[in-house]
Design a protein around this motif. Structure first.
Motif, PDB file in Angstrom:
ATOM      1  N   CYS A  46       0.831  -1.201   0.000  1.00 45.77           N
ATOM      2  CA  CYS A  46       0.000   0.000   0.000  1.00 45.77           C
ATOM      3  C   CYS A  46       0.871   1.259   0.000  1.00 45.77           C
ATOM      4  N   ASN A  48       0.010   4.138   1.020  1.00 40.12           N
ATOM      5  CA  ASN A  48      -0.323   4.970   2.175  1.00 40.12           C
ATOM      6  C   ASN A  48       0.816   4.859   3.191  1.00 40.12           C
ATOM      7  N   SER A  50       1.196   5.473   6.284  1.00 37.21           N
ATOM      8  CA  SER A  50       0.935   4.926   7.613  1.00 37.21           C
ATOM      9  C   SER A  50       0.459   3.477   7.571  1.00 37.21           C
ATOM     10  N   CYS A  51       0.314   2.904   6.370  1.00 37.87           N
ATOM     11  CA  CYS A  51      -0.194   1.535   6.259  1.00 37.87           C
ATOM     12  C   CYS A  51       0.910   0.583   5.784  1.00 37.87           C
ATOM     13  N   CYS A  71      -6.484  -0.260   5.090  1.00 40.51           N
ATOM     14  CA  CYS A  71      -6.817   1.170   5.215  1.00 40.51           C
ATOM     15  C   CYS A  71      -7.893   1.638   4.238  1.00 40.51           C
ATOM     16  N   TRP A  73      -7.530   2.125   0.885  1.00 40.05           N
ATOM     17  CA  TRP A  73      -7.012   2.776  -0.326  1.00 40.05           C
ATOM     18  C   TRP A  73      -7.375   1.912  -1.525  1.00 40.05           C
TER      19      TRP A  73
END
Length: 84
Positions: A46, A48, A50-51, A71, A73
């Motif tokens: 991912c 993202n 924070s993921c 998350c 996304w």
């Protein structure tokens, strides 16, 4: 080699970055779609920050859906050649 060795850590981080969803992965997924593949063997992480969890890939009739279960996304990729 110690896990705290800066060179070892740098190698691991570069491998992690190489597996993140990127324009390069988009091209590879669209190529697989055009070749009518049913699966994609590489692990895509991912994007993202924070993921970073592994993402799911689903080949549809005229698109590729990529999403993260953790998350939420999501991106749907469509090829120009598929529409012709």
């Amino acid at each position: 080699m110690s896990i705290f060795n800066p060179e070892n850590r740098e190698d691991r981080e570069s491998l992690f970055e190489a597996k993140k969803f990127s324009p390069e992965f988009e091209k590879r997924l669209l190529t697989a779609l055009e070749k009518k593949r049913e699966s994609f063997p590489d692990v895509i992480l991912c994007p993202n920050g924070s993921c970073g969890c592994p993402m799911k890939v689903q080949f549809l009739e005229n698109a590729v859906r990529v999403w993260c279960v953790q998350c939420g996304w999501e991106q749907i990729l469509r090829s120009a050649q598929v529409h012709k």
